[in-house]
Design a protein around this motif. Structure first.
Motif, PDB file in Angstrom:
ATOM      1  N   LYS A 246       0.845  -1.196   0.000  1.00 36.79           N
ATOM      2  CA  LYS A 246       0.000   0.000   0.000  1.00 36.79           C
ATOM      3  C   LYS A 246       0.880   1.245   0.000  1.00 36.79           C
ATOM      4  CE  LYS A 246      -4.026  -2.066   0.305  1.00 36.79           C
ATOM      5  NZ  LYS A 246      -5.017  -1.978  -0.799  1.00 36.79           N
ATOM      6  N   THR A 247       0.395   2.309  -0.640  1.00 34.17           N
ATOM      7  CA  THR A 247       1.212   3.524  -0.772  1.00 34.17           C
ATOM      8  C   THR A 247       0.532   4.740  -0.168  1.00 34.17           C
ATOM      9  OG1 THR A 247       0.302   3.909  -2.990  1.00 34.17           O
ATOM     10  CG2 THR A 247       2.398   2.727  -2.837  1.00 34.17           C
ATOM     11  N   VAL A 248       1.374   5.623   0.381  1.00 33.93           N
ATOM     12  CA  VAL A 248       0.924   6.887   0.950  1.00 33.93           C
ATOM     13  C   VAL A 248       1.618   8.018   0.195  1.00 33.93           C
ATOM     14  CG1 VAL A 248       0.786   8.325   3.028  1.00 33.93           C
ATOM     15  CG2 VAL A 248       0.676   5.822   3.224  1.00 33.93           C
ATOM     16  N   ALA A 249       0.831   8.916  -0.374  1.00 36.01           N
ATOM     17  CA  ALA A 249       1.391  10.086  -1.060  1.00 36.01           C
ATOM     18  C   ALA A 249       1.318  11.292  -0.140  1.00 36.01           C
ATOM     19  CB  ALA A 249       0.607  10.368  -2.346  1.00 36.01           C
ATOM     20  N   VAL A 250       2.229  12.224  -0.353  1.00 34.40           N
ATOM     21  CA  VAL A 250       2.168  13.528   0.299  1.00 34.40           C
ATOM     22  C   VAL A 250       2.154  14.584  -0.800  1.00 34.40           C
ATOM     23  CG1 VAL A 250       3.234  12.848   2.481  1.00 34.40           C
ATOM     24  CG2 VAL A 250       4.687  13.487   0.561  1.00 34.40           C
ATOM     25  N   TYR A 251       1.559  15.721  -0.509  1.00 37.12           N
ATOM     26  CA  TYR A 251       1.440  16.733  -1.559  1.00 37.12           C
ATOM     27  C   TYR A 251       1.333  18.130  -0.972  1.00 37.12           C
ATOM     28  CZ  TYR A 251      -3.578  16.621  -0.411  1.00 37.12           C
ATOM     29  OH  TYR A 251      -4.789  16.686   0.244  1.00 37.12           O
ATOM     30  N   SER A 252       1.661  19.105  -1.796  1.00 38.82           N
ATOM     31  CA  SER A 252       1.506  20.515  -1.433  1.00 38.82           C
ATOM     32  C   SER A 252       0.160  21.008  -1.947  1.00 38.82           C
ATOM     33  CB  SER A 252       2.625  21.338  -2.068  1.00 38.82           C
ATOM     34  OG  SER A 252       2.428  21.414  -3.476  1.00 38.82           O
ATOM     35  N   GLU A 253      -0.206  22.206  -1.541  1.00 38.94           N
ATOM     36  CA  GLU A 253      -1.461  22.799  -2.018  1.00 38.94           C
ATOM     37  C   GLU A 253      -1.475  22.919  -3.537  1.00 38.94           C
ATOM     38  OE1 GLU A 253      -1.664  26.470   0.105  1.00 38.94           O
ATOM     39  OE2 GLU A 253      -2.205  25.514   2.018  1.00 38.94           O
ATOM     40  N   ALA A 254      -0.311  23.173  -4.138  1.00 37.11           N
ATOM     41  CA  ALA A 254      -0.232  23.309  -5.599  1.00 37.11           C
ATOM     42  C   ALA A 254      -0.430  21.972  -6.302  1.00 37.11           C
ATOM     43  CB  ALA A 254       1.115  23.908  -5.997  1.00 37.11           C
ATOM     44  N   ASP A 255      -0.209  20.873  -5.582  1.00 41.05           N
ATOM     45  CA  ASP A 255      -0.297  19.533  -6.176  1.00 41.05           C
ATOM     46  C   ASP A 255      -1.557  18.772  -5.745  1.00 41.05           C
ATOM     47  OD1 ASP A 255       1.933  19.514  -7.777  1.00 41.05           O
ATOM     48  OD2 ASP A 255       3.256  18.623  -6.267  1.00 41.05           O
ATOM     49  N   ALA A 256      -2.555  19.486  -5.256  1.00 38.35           N
ATOM     50  CA  ALA A 256      -3.757  18.825  -4.730  1.00 38.35           C
ATOM     51  C   ALA A 256      -4.421  17.917  -5.763  1.00 38.35           C
ATOM     52  CB  ALA A 256      -4.746  19.861  -4.220  1.00 38.35           C
ATOM     53  N   GLN A 257      -4.331  18.288  -7.049  1.00 33.55           N
ATOM     54  CA  GLN A 257      -4.956  17.486  -8.109  1.00 33.55           C
ATOM     55  C   GLN A 257      -3.925  16.712  -8.925  1.00 33.55           C
ATOM     56  OE1 GLN A 257      -8.312  17.249  -8.251  1.00 33.55           O
ATOM     57  NE2 GLN A 257      -8.253  18.572  -6.444  1.00 33.55           N
ATOM     58  N   ALA A 258      -2.712  16.599  -8.433  1.00 27.51           N
ATOM     59  CA  ALA A 258      -1.643  15.942  -9.177  1.00 27.51           C
ATOM     60  C   ALA A 258      -1.897  14.437  -9.315  1.00 27.51           C
ATOM     61  CB  ALA A 258      -0.300  16.173  -8.487  1.00 27.51           C
ATOM     62  N   LEU A 259      -1.325  13.850 -10.362  1.00 29.30           N
ATOM     63  CA  LEU A 259      -1.549  12.431 -10.632  1.00 29.30           C
ATOM     64  C   LEU A 259      -1.032  11.524  -9.519  1.00 29.30           C
ATOM     65  CD1 LEU A 259      -0.862  11.900 -14.442  1.00 29.30           C
ATOM     66  CD2 LEU A 259      -3.001  12.421 -13.279  1.00 29.30           C
ATOM     67  N   HIS A 260       0.085  11.894  -8.907  1.00 31.60           N
ATOM     68  CA  HIS A 260       0.623  11.006  -7.869  1.00 31.60           C
ATOM     69  C   HIS A 260      -0.310  10.938  -6.665  1.00 31.60           C
ATOM     70  CE1 HIS A 260       2.196  14.704  -5.931  1.00 31.60           C
ATOM     71  NE2 HIS A 260       2.348  13.984  -4.850  1.00 31.60           N
ATOM     72  N   VAL A 261      -1.065  12.005  -6.442  1.00 32.40           N
ATOM     73  CA  VAL A 261      -2.038  12.024  -5.348  1.00 32.40           C
ATOM     74  C   VAL A 261      -3.179  11.046  -5.648  1.00 32.40           C
ATOM     75  CG1 VAL A 261      -3.670  13.474  -4.080  1.00 32.40           C
ATOM     76  CG2 VAL A 261      -1.442  14.403  -4.758  1.00 32.40           C
ATOM     77  N   LYS A 262      -3.628  11.036  -6.893  1.00 25.84           N
ATOM     78  CA  LYS A 262      -4.728  10.165  -7.309  1.00 25.84           C
ATOM     79  C   LYS A 262      -4.294   8.698  -7.387  1.00 25.84           C
ATOM     80  CE  LYS A 262      -6.513  13.989 -10.130  1.00 25.84           C
ATOM     81  NZ  LYS A 262      -6.773  14.461 -11.514  1.00 25.84           N
ATOM     82  N   TYR A 263      -3.040   8.463  -7.685  1.00 30.35           N
ATOM     83  CA  TYR A 263      -2.544   7.104  -7.908  1.00 30.35           C
ATOM     84  C   TYR A 263      -2.327   6.347  -6.599  1.00 30.35           C
ATOM     85  CZ  TYR A 263      -0.037   3.540 -10.644  1.00 30.35           C
ATOM     86  OH  TYR A 263       0.343   2.371 -11.266  1.00 30.35           O
ATOM     87  N   ALA A 264      -2.058   7.077  -5.515  1.00 30.13           N
ATOM     88  CA  ALA A 264      -1.740   6.446  -4.231  1.00 30.13           C
ATOM     89  C   ALA A 264      -2.989   5.898  -3.538  1.00 30.13           C
ATOM     90  CB  ALA A 264      -1.043   7.456  -3.328  1.00 30.13           C
ATOM     91  N   ASP A 265      -2.775   5.003  -2.586  1.00 26.51           N
ATOM     92  CA  ASP A 265      -3.885   4.476  -1.782  1.00 26.51           C
ATOM     93  C   ASP A 265      -4.384   5.517  -0.776  1.00 26.51           C
ATOM     94  OD1 ASP A 265      -4.035   1.639  -2.720  1.00 26.51           O
ATOM     95  OD2 ASP A 265      -1.959   1.635  -2.033  1.00 26.51           O
ATOM     96  N   GLU A 266      -3.451   6.329  -0.257  1.00 24.74           N
ATOM     97  CA  GLU A 266      -3.790   7.408   0.668  1.00 24.74           C
ATOM     98  C   GLU A 266      -2.958   8.628   0.300  1.00 24.74           C
ATOM     99  OE1 GLU A 266      -3.963   6.130   4.984  1.00 24.74           O
ATOM    100  OE2 GLU A 266      -2.994   4.358   4.114  1.00 24.74           O
ATOM    101  N   ALA A 267      -3.456   9.816   0.622  1.00 21.03           N
ATOM    102  CA  ALA A 267      -2.705  11.042   0.324  1.00 21.03           C
ATOM    103  C   ALA A 267      -2.961  12.083   1.404  1.00 21.03           C
ATOM    104  CB  ALA A 267      -3.102  11.589  -1.046  1.00 21.03           C
ATOM    105  N   PHE A 268      -1.890  12.818   1.765  1.00 19.68           N
ATOM    106  CA  PHE A 268      -1.984  13.777   2.858  1.00 19.68           C
ATOM    107  C   PHE A 268      -1.309  15.099   2.475  1.00 19.68           C
ATOM    108  CE2 PHE A 268      -2.567   9.686   4.700  1.00 19.68           C
ATOM    109  CZ  PHE A 268      -3.475   9.873   5.729  1.00 19.68           C
ATOM    110  N   LEU A 269      -1.974  16.173   2.841  1.00 17.23           N
ATOM    111  CA  LEU A 269      -1.468  17.519   2.557  1.00 17.23           C
ATOM    112  C   LEU A 269      -0.301  17.861   3.479  1.00 17.23           C
ATOM    113  CD1 LEU A 269      -1.809  20.315   1.129  1.00 17.23           C
ATOM    114  CD2 LEU A 269      -3.381  20.916   3.000  1.00 17.23           C
TER     115      LEU A 269
END
Length: 449
Positions: A27-50
């Motif tokens: 299972k994968t966890v992505a992290v992202y910035s406000e600028a990347d809220a809609q980025a592909l890596h955020v959508k591809y992961a099982d979980e994502a956190f700002l």
């Protein structure tokens, strides 16, 4: 094997790591910035956190926040990708202290290779050839002038820390050196927090050839042949290929053995790359070691059949390498080009909304990308948006695949460097393997405008 992994990165490399995790059932966890809220890596992961605001020092470089998310989600390990925190010994140490496995070498090893000056000293101990020059930081511009005159111009002024060509400049005389010293030292201090500078003898028309190594925790170390990364612009790689069109089997073997000696000298584990300069007589000299996964790792995967991310994860989990040096194949030829969102003439970043994005297809074509036709390229991060990798039974067939694939690569809404890459792929000098570090300045008309 790990059950959950946090990827402390963004864009195409985050997705690349996640793809291997899916294959392994992790299972994968992505992290992202406000600028990347809609980025592909955020959508591809099982979980994502700002993480925070767009600037990297307020998001992707927030060590404490990233480790907090890893703990919160139960991630047993963190993969740093490349860039950002990938060669940050402090981050690796914080992971260690938090009981989270850092996918990479130990903090001690990262520190030992983080200073190019210290790395030179280490390579001398390992009997690895180094470029003639100084192995102590220069006190000031005046000392630099004295040393340069002892060595003879031209020389290369270099920052001890960092990479990407920052703090690096070819210098032809005393006046130019004095002027360059202050500006490059300031840039190195600003970017890396370390203004230490040193000198190396400038090698004319070299090849930039690197050796990929893998080392497990049981003392086994192997090399996975070489990549040639000579075609560069402003000391940043543009085209990478494996194997090198320049090396003969004997030199390839000697460089591989030198890379293994270097890794063993520092007790290296995981995936790493030893970079060399190779002169016109095939003498090779240690340049630096990258203690992480390289941008250009796919070409090595294509000629060996190995998944380097999978190997990284297995090593970090404690598994021994499943093969010896004699088992590693070298089959065919692979070429990678980096697709940048930038003006192809002025080479300035070209952020904006992508309105069309069509990738080339084919059994000999591999695409690694962090964007699609709905993505917005922001000005906050490196402008590389994708990588195109092609393969063939031999170098010529790989070049023909590259030419075809580039002609079928379609991006609208932003400018890209595809016209420059097409000029490289179609140039007679490239086809004939004349790929020195001066290639762009010597042959490309677009680079001269």
């Amino acid at each position: 094997m790990f059950k959950k992994l946090l990827i402390a990165n963004r864009g195409e490399i985050a997705i690349r790591i996640m793809r291997t995790c899916r294959k392994l059932g992790i299972k994968t966890v992505a992290v992202y910035s406000e600028a990347d809220a809609q980025a592909l890596h955020v959508k591809y992961a099982d979980e994502a956190f700002l993480l925070g605001p767009p600037k990297v020092n307020e998001s992707y470089l927030k060590v404490d926040k990233i480790i907090e998310i890893a703990k919160q989600t139960g991630a047993e390990a963190i993969h740093p990708g490349y860039g950002l925190l990938s060669e940050n010994a402090n981050f690796a140490r914080h992971c260690e202290e938090a009981g989270i496995i850092f996918i990479g070498p130990s903090p001690r090893v990262i520190e030992s290779m983080g200073s190019k000056i210290e790395a030179r000293k280490t390579m001398e101990k390992a009997n690895v050839p180094i470029v003639p020059g100084g192995s102590e930081p220069l006190a000031d511009a005046e000392e630099a002038v004295v040393k340069a005159n002892e060595m003879g111009y031209p020389i290369m002024l270099k920052a001890s820390s960092g990479g990407g060509g920052i703090g690096m400049q070819i210098v032809q005389d005393d006046e130019q050196l004095i002027k360059a010293f202050a500006s490059n030292q300031k840039r190195a201090q600003d970017f890396f927090g370390d203004g230490a500078m040193y000198l190396e003898k400038y090698i004319a028309n070299p090849r930039h050839i690197e050796i990929q190594i893998l080392a497990d925790n049981q003392g086994n170390t192997v090399y996975l042949w070489e990549r040639e990364c000579s075609i560069q612009r402003r000391h940043q790689k543009v085209v990478e290929e494996a194997p090198s069109p320049f090396l003969d089997p004997k030199t390839r073997h000697l460089m591989g053995e030198a890379a293994v000696r270097a890794a063993k000298e520092i007790g290296y584990t995981n995936a790493g790359t030893i970079e060399f300069l190779v002169d016109e007589e095939k003498n090779f000299y240690f340049l630096e070691m990258n203690t992480r996964l390289q941008v250009e790792h796919p070409v090595t995967e294509e000629i060996t059949g190995l998944d380097l991310v999978e190997q990284q994860l297995k090593i970090s989990y404690g598994d021994p390498l499943e093969f010896e040096q004699s088992n590693i194949q070298l089959k065919g030829h692979a070429i990678e080009v980096r697709i940048y969102a930038e003006d192809p003439v002025r080479f300035f970043p070209s952020p904006g909304q992508i309105t069309a994005f069509t990738l080339p297809e084919g059994e000999n074509v591999r695409n690694e990308t962090g964007v699609d036709a709905t993505s917005k390229v922001t000005p906050f991060y490196d402008p590389m948006i994708a990588k195109l990798i092609v393969r063939g039974d031999d170098r010529l067939s790989a070049i023909l695949e590259l030419q075809k694939a580039l002609s079928n690569y379609h991006v609208e809404g932003i400018k890209t460097n595809i016209p420059m890459l097409q000029e490289v792929a179609e140039h007679e000098a490239f086809v004939h393997g004349a790929t020195t570090t001066s290639f762009v300045e010597t042959y490309l008309t677009k680079a001269k405008k």
